[in-house]
Every structure is written in C-alpha cells, then in structure tokens.
Design a protein around this motif. Sequence first.
Motif, PDB file in Angstrom:
ATOM      1  N   GLN A   1      -6.778  -5.990   0.109  1.00 51.02           N
ATOM      2  CA  GLN A   1      -5.820  -4.904   0.229  1.00 51.02           C
ATOM      3  C   GLN A   1      -4.390  -5.424   0.200  1.00 51.02           C
ATOM      4  O   GLN A   1      -3.507  -4.763  -0.324  1.00 51.02           O
ATOM      5  CB  GLN A   1      -6.081  -4.138   1.540  1.00 51.02           C
ATOM      6  N   THR A   2      -4.138  -6.585   0.769  1.00 46.33           N
ATOM      7  CA  THR A   2      -2.813  -7.208   0.666  1.00 46.33           C
ATOM      8  C   THR A   2      -2.841  -8.072  -0.582  1.00 46.33           C
ATOM      9  O   THR A   2      -3.409  -9.144  -0.584  1.00 46.33           O
ATOM     10  CB  THR A   2      -2.510  -8.056   1.899  1.00 46.33           C
TER      11      THR A   2
ATOM     12  N   THR B   1     -12.695   8.369   2.860  1.00 48.43           N
ATOM     13  CA  THR B   1     -11.959   7.226   3.424  1.00 48.43           C
ATOM     14  C   THR B   1     -12.128   5.965   2.588  1.00 48.43           C
ATOM     15  O   THR B   1     -11.166   5.265   2.275  1.00 48.43           O
ATOM     16  CB  THR B   1     -12.438   6.957   4.865  1.00 48.43           C
ATOM     17  N   GLU B   2     -13.379   5.648   2.218  1.00 52.94           N
ATOM     18  CA  GLU B   2     -13.629   4.405   1.490  1.00 52.94           C
ATOM     19  C   GLU B   2     -12.948   4.409   0.128  1.00 52.94           C
ATOM     20  O   GLU B   2     -12.306   3.424  -0.269  1.00 52.94           O
ATOM     21  CB  GLU B   2     -15.140   4.201   1.320  1.00 52.94           C
ATOM     22  N   LEU B   3     -13.057   5.510  -0.606  1.00 51.91           N
ATOM     23  CA  LEU B   3     -12.421   5.602  -1.918  1.00 51.91           C
ATOM     24  C   LEU B   3     -10.910   5.443  -1.801  1.00 51.91           C
ATOM     25  O   LEU B   3     -10.284   4.703  -2.567  1.00 51.91           O
ATOM     26  CB  LEU B   3     -12.759   6.951  -2.558  1.00 51.91           C
ATOM     27  N   ILE B   4     -10.320   6.111  -0.823  1.00 45.35           N
ATOM     28  CA  ILE B   4      -8.866   6.058  -0.648  1.00 45.35           C
ATOM     29  C   ILE B   4      -8.414   4.644  -0.310  1.00 45.35           C
ATOM     30  O   ILE B   4      -7.475   4.116  -0.896  1.00 45.35           O
ATOM     31  CB  ILE B   4      -8.423   7.051   0.448  1.00 45.35           C
ATOM     32  N   GLU B   5      -9.104   4.008   0.643  1.00 44.17           N
ATOM     33  CA  GLU B   5      -8.632   2.706   1.111  1.00 44.17           C
ATOM     34  C   GLU B   5      -8.866   1.609   0.084  1.00 44.17           C
ATOM     35  O   GLU B   5      -8.055   0.694  -0.062  1.00 44.17           O
ATOM     36  CB  GLU B   5      -9.315   2.348   2.433  1.00 44.17           C
TER      37      GLU B   5
ATOM     38  N   MET C   1     -11.268   2.859   8.783  1.00 47.10           N
ATOM     39  CA  MET C   1     -10.531   2.062   7.805  1.00 47.10           C
ATOM     40  C   MET C   1     -10.046   0.754   8.426  1.00 47.10           C
ATOM     41  O   MET C   1     -10.204  -0.330   7.845  1.00 47.10           O
ATOM     42  CB  MET C   1      -9.352   2.870   7.286  1.00 47.10           C
ATOM     43  N   GLU C   2      -9.465   0.848   9.616  1.00 45.11           N
ATOM     44  CA  GLU C   2      -8.959  -0.351  10.283  1.00 45.11           C
ATOM     45  C   GLU C   2     -10.090  -1.309  10.646  1.00 45.11           C
ATOM     46  O   GLU C   2      -9.971  -2.528  10.513  1.00 45.11           O
ATOM     47  CB  GLU C   2      -8.194   0.036  11.555  1.00 45.11           C
ATOM     48  N   THR C   3     -11.216  -0.764  11.086  1.00 46.11           N
ATOM     49  CA  THR C   3     -12.336  -1.597  11.542  1.00 46.11           C
ATOM     50  C   THR C   3     -13.062  -2.269  10.389  1.00 46.11           C
ATOM     51  O   THR C   3     -13.263  -3.486  10.380  1.00 46.11           O
ATOM     52  CB  THR C   3     -13.331  -0.741  12.354  1.00 46.11           C
ATOM     53  N   TYR C   4     -13.471  -1.471   9.408  1.00 48.22           N
ATOM     54  CA  TYR C   4     -14.355  -1.983   8.361  1.00 48.22           C
ATOM     55  C   TYR C   4     -13.599  -2.552   7.168  1.00 48.22           C
ATOM     56  O   TYR C   4     -14.038  -3.538   6.578  1.00 48.22           O
ATOM     57  CB  TYR C   4     -15.300  -0.876   7.885  1.00 48.22           C
TER      58      TYR C   4
ATOM     59  N   THR D   1      -6.662  -2.261  16.511  1.00 44.42           N
ATOM     60  CA  THR D   1      -6.098  -0.974  16.090  1.00 44.42           C
ATOM     61  C   THR D   1      -7.204   0.048  15.884  1.00 44.42           C
ATOM     62  O   THR D   1      -7.066   1.216  16.249  1.00 44.42           O
ATOM     63  CB  THR D   1      -5.283  -1.138  14.791  1.00 44.42           C
ATOM     64  N   GLY D   2      -8.318  -0.403  15.313  1.00 45.17           N
ATOM     65  CA  GLY D   2      -9.453   0.490  15.070  1.00 45.17           C
ATOM     66  C   GLY D   2      -9.961   1.126  16.348  1.00 45.17           C
ATOM     67  O   GLY D   2     -10.188   2.350  16.409  1.00 45.17           O
TER      68      GLY D   2
END
Length: 805
Positions: A94-95, A411-415, A452-455, A462-463
């Motif tokens: 993601q980064t 959520t998964e698609l977006i992230e 999202m934060e956890t997985y 944060t999750g």
Amino acid sequence: MNTTAMETSIDSESSPEYMFIGRDHDFAVLNEKWSSCRIFGTFGLRAVGKSRFVREFIRRKHIDVLPVHLDTVNDVRSLYSVLCASLNTEPEIQTVSSIRWMKHVTDELKKNSNDRQLAVFFDNAEDTIESSFKDNLLSLIVAVAKQCPRVKIFVTSTTRIQFSQLSKVYCLHELKPMRYTESRLMLHTIAPDIDLGTCEDVIIDLSEGLPLLILMIGAELKINLISPEQMVDLLLLSRLETLSKEHYPVEDRVADVYRNFIQRLSTVYQQYLSSLNYIPGSFNAEEASGLLDFGSVAIAKQQGLKPILVRHVINYDTSSQRFNIQGILREVINANFVIKDLPAIRMRYCKVFTKVMKDIAKKMPTDEYTRALSTFVDEQPNLRKLLYEVNNIMQETSTYPFFIEMASSCTELIEIFMPSESEQFYNGCLRLADRYGKDVDKAVVLIAVGTMETYTKGDLHTGIMKYKSALDIIEDKGDRIQLATLYQKMGWNLFKQGDCMEAIRLYKKSLGISSTAGKDFEPLTLQSLSYLGVVHVVLGNFDLGEKYHSTCLRRSEALQGKIHPNVGNALNRMGLLYDQRGDSKTGLEFFKQGLEVKRKSKAAPISVVYSLSNVANGYKDMGMFKEAHKLVDEAFAILQNQKMNMLDGFSLLYNTRGKIYAREGKFKEASEAYGKTVEITRQVEQTSYIYMKRLVNLAEVLEKRCKFASALKLTKEAIGLKDEVIKALPHNSIVTECLQCMSRIYDLTGQLENYKETLYKIDKECNRLAKECTLLNNQQKLDQVNETIQDLQMKFKNLKCREKK
C-alpha cells in the motif's frame, strides 16, 4: 478515431461496425521500426486520431494489448493498481516504493509474455507528463523496455516525450491531420449518398483534417439535418467566432465548432449528453439507463444513446460494448453545458456505481476473479469518482445509504485497488454518520476501518481502537450476527498482539451468540471453535485445543460433508496441534488427510500449497527428504500456474525447502533457499516478525557454513526490527533467537566483549518475555524462556572462568 460506416443499431445482434480510413504513410513508418524498436511514441493535435490509429496498428499486428488510459489515472498508486488489475494480479503493497512496484509489474509482464508478444498502451499521457508522478511513469516505461523483450510499449500524447537513453529502440512519430485525399474518402464513406457539389472542397478544408470533426460533419449531412451549403455556413460561422484565436493551436480553435455541433442537438439530448458526461470514464448501456432514469436498457439505447451516437458525439467500442465521450468534447461540454438537476444525477450515479462496485467486490474471492478485475479496469475512474462523491452529499440524505453499503461490503476492493481514495472515503462516511445520527451505520464504517487496519495495513493497535469504538455502539444497538462477527474480529486482532486470554474471552462471547442462534450462524460458530483451538495450542493447552479443533472438524463435516475445503483446513489445524505437541507422526497423518481433502474438494490453490508445505515439513521431521522435496516441487508448480503473483506462497515454499536442506545438513543449498525467501519477503514485509524470522534462519545456516561476517550482518539487520516486532507480537521469541545466533558468532570469532554484551541483552529480553508470558498465562512459552535463562546462567559462569584465565 478514423472510423466510418457506423450502423445505427447498438443491439447485441447488430453491433456498430468500424472501418479504418487512410494513414498508410504513418503505418509504414511504424512498420519499418517494428523489429528494432521497443517503444513507440505518437504525438499530435487533440482529436487527430492518435488513440484510434495506435489501436488499429496493434490490431493489425495481431498481438494482445493492455490499455492504460492515463487521463483517468491521478497518481502512482492508481497507475499501479490499474496495471495490476489488467495483469490479473493484486498490488502487493500500500505504501508504494517505486523499486518494488515496478519490479512487480515487470515480473508480471515477463510472465504474461513468455509465450506471446504483448503491447502495453499508455494512452493520453499529456497530463501525466505534467504531473507529480511523471518520473514514475517514464521510469516504468524504461524498465519494461529493458527487462521485457517480448513487450512493446505505445504512448500517445499531445506533446513530444523523449527517451534519450533509449533512442536506439524508441520510435517517436508525429501524427498530423489527415491529408486532403484521406479526409475526402472518409467524408464520402460516412455520407456516401450526399451530393456535396461545389461545397466539397470548402467543407474538407474547414474540417482541418481532424477525424472526429469529419465524422460529425458526415453524420449531420447523412441524416439530412443540414444541407452542404448550410454546413459551410456553420463551419464559417465557427471560424469567424474564433478569429481572435488564430494564433492558438488548431484544437483550441475548433472547440467552438464542436460546441456548435452539440448545440444543434435538441435540448433533451443536450441534457442527456451533459448528464452522461458526469461519468468520467467509459460506461455500458445499463449504466447509462440508470443514470438517465430510463425504464429499461432497451429504451435507453433507442431513445437516449442512439440519437447522439449516430452523430458521433459519443463513441462505442464493439469489443467491450462500452460508450465514451472523447476528451476534447468533454471539455466543451464542461465549459458550455450545465446539468439541470445535479442532485438527482448525483444520486443516480451513486446508486448505479455502488451496484457495480458491490458486484466486483462480491466476485473478487470467487472463481470469477479474473472477470471482476477486467470489469474493474474499465470501471476504475467511475469508482474512484464514486468514493470522492462522499464529500458532495452533506445535504443529500438519499445518497447516504449507498456509501454505508460500500463501507460494509467493499472494504477489500477499496483498500487493495483504490488505496489513495480509501482514507478520505471512510472519513467522509464517519462524518455523514455523525451528521445524520446513524450510530449503527457509524459502527459499520468503524468495523470496515478496523478490518482494513488489522488485515491490510497490519496496524493492530489502530485496528483494535476502531473495533472498540464500534463495539460501544453495537453492544447496545447492533444485531446479533454483527456483534458475534465483531467479537471474532477483535479476538483475532488481540491474538495477533499476543493477548491470548482476552482473545479467548472474546471468541467465547462470539461462540455464545452463534452456537444458540440456528443454522444461519453456523459458519461463525465453526470459525470461533477453530480460533479457540488455535489460541489454546499457542498457550500449550493442547487438550483444550484438541477439544475445540475436534468439535470444529465434526461440525464442519456435518454441515459441509467430508469432502470440503473447510474440512481440509480443520484437519490441517489438527495436524499443527499434534506437531506442536511433539507428536510429529500423528501430526503428519492429519496433514496428509487434510491435503487429500483439499485436493478432492478443489480448494483454493494457495490453501493446497500451505498443506503441501506442512506435509513436506512432516516428512522432513521423519527423515523422508526425497518425499518432502517432491511435495515442495508440486507446490511450486501450482504457484507458477497462477495468474496472481503469490509472493507469500513462494516465500513460504523457499523457507520450507531451506528447512529441509538444513535438516539434511546441506547448508549451502539451505542458505540459497533461505536467501530467496529473504529476497521475496523483503519486498512485502520489511518490518514484520516473518521477515525478522527469515533473516535469522538465513544467518543460522551461514553460521554453520562459517560465513560469520555475512551471518553477523544479517543478525544486525534483524535486531534492528526488534522494537517493531515486539510492539506487534509482545510474546514472540525471535529476538532471543537472533541474539543467541549473534552471541555464538561473537564467541566463535573470539570477540569476547561483544559476546558478553550480547549475553546481557539476552538476559534482559528473557526477563521481558517471562513477564509477558506470565501476564498472558502462556505456560509453554514460559517454560521455554526458563530453559533459556538456565542455559544463560551456565554461559555467564563459563565466561567468568575464561576471563580469569
């Protein structure tokens, strides 16, 4: 866009037909350079037909193409996700690090072009060349040109793009306006029965040799909406309107001509067009029907799309069955035409594309994955705009539910594929929930963010905070299945943080709800039973762990039959239980049973790979090295046949192979396998426990090969991850293992001061671990720590004796 002879019907039985006109000289230039060049850059005026020309050239070469519409990509993450979706793979991180994502793209392109030639077409690059991620695009093109010999790259733009370091393999070609003879042929092909008389030369001259303008002129003449004399007047009028712009580029001058053509549409069709222009990318007939609020797709085609399609104000791609509005026309529409009822259009836009997004997200985990990604490539600009719409509906409550739906189910698609938009989207959803007082909706968004934060991000702290905020709401107002699911998610998060006792408490609360709530809750029940088994095994409570795993296995077989992927997973977990209990033989039997069930039930490839790895490890423990290597070979073959680049799977298998070689005493081969594991893991998990563990594995075999300098370098890199790893997994022992390896190397190389200092570090870490294990009631781990402390005391004693001498 050098196209003619478009049929008026857009039904599936009679799709529009296109015929390319002219450009023989331009084709000849590219053909001459085909064998020697890797990159083909085509530049020229807007609406001169660059995109259509390149598509036609690629079509004539009979090679597959991956199109990337750069005018709909706004940053490097979007570029990366679109490329990955086109290649049927997921972005790995993601980064975005340029080295990592470019390597992923080039690796996938090499794999996809092994047995065929492939073209990557970067269309409409002019805005990107002026953007902040220009260097990323150019670097990617250079990397592909250098590393992917069977891939040709095409770039179109309104400006020249230079690749000076690749001048020998770069063909830069300017596509100029069409010649008089080509323009004349196109006009007569579009309107073959119209006698232009003395107006012919004037009309062709005033068309500026621009294919789009010729298409629109021909369409107006063909359907007898205007005479040739009137067409000349219209074009001259437009020219008079732009006299002050004569020093401007041609495409700016003819913008007024396009405006006048659009104004010739009736008011209702102008409104249809301006409403359709609200969709930033291409669209299909069903989406157009929903946006324009027609009763059916058939009516939308006949009454909404066909009348503007035949006049070439929109175009249609027969292969994808999607419509689009050319970029220069979008600018004209934006500047001159206003949507009358914007709130209604916005609401229908959100309704239509929420359905699209949910459908893609639903297909992502299924065997329709490839189709879902293909749809995403087409829809990505529309879905990105959809996520930004959350900021435009503060006064429009009718649109609000669509965003809550997306937060809940996409959520998964977006992230994964739209990370740049995810944070502002979820923040917007939370603002809306606060504004409208929908506490349960707010909880839905908080759960999505926590997941999202956890997985996805691996930010467990944060999750859990997001989960706890959701729990405060759901315990009072949520439904039972939502509450049971949230307890499970919180339990998993806390288990990953090492808080096993709290995880057990939450799993039991979830189980208490689901086990008494009927068949609809049974999948949740099975998951809780499985999680409880896993946690008790980690704590060394093997009898309790076996009880939960056995119950889960029995109920899974009752619910799904004995041949089902979930049953295979349950058997595999039983194998892990016995293996960690010290009964490798029984563990191996369960591993083998689980593998057989997964094979018969056609479980997901990665699930089969994990089981193959476990059986191979079992064979290793039994000394059956040949059998172990055979299974690892099978697992590698499975991964290599997947369209997705499953780096986690490859990393696991190289690690398994390294362990087998190490057990055989083949330390050179083991270090090579572990080295590949480290190389892969370094790409995706640089700060994780897994990465630290694999660095230490490699250091240990290098130590056995007496390569002390290399081993020590690895341990120092690994120990640099200590704080992050302890924060994520406080009960882990990898820091101790790393320091022990380091101490042995110092001892063997006679570095007594460093050896002594490292022993003190081990002592400090063991004391920390002992407190952590006591707090978590982890007796098995505590026993191991106490053994290490006893061994450490002996080493201190021996060190004192050596220092006295």
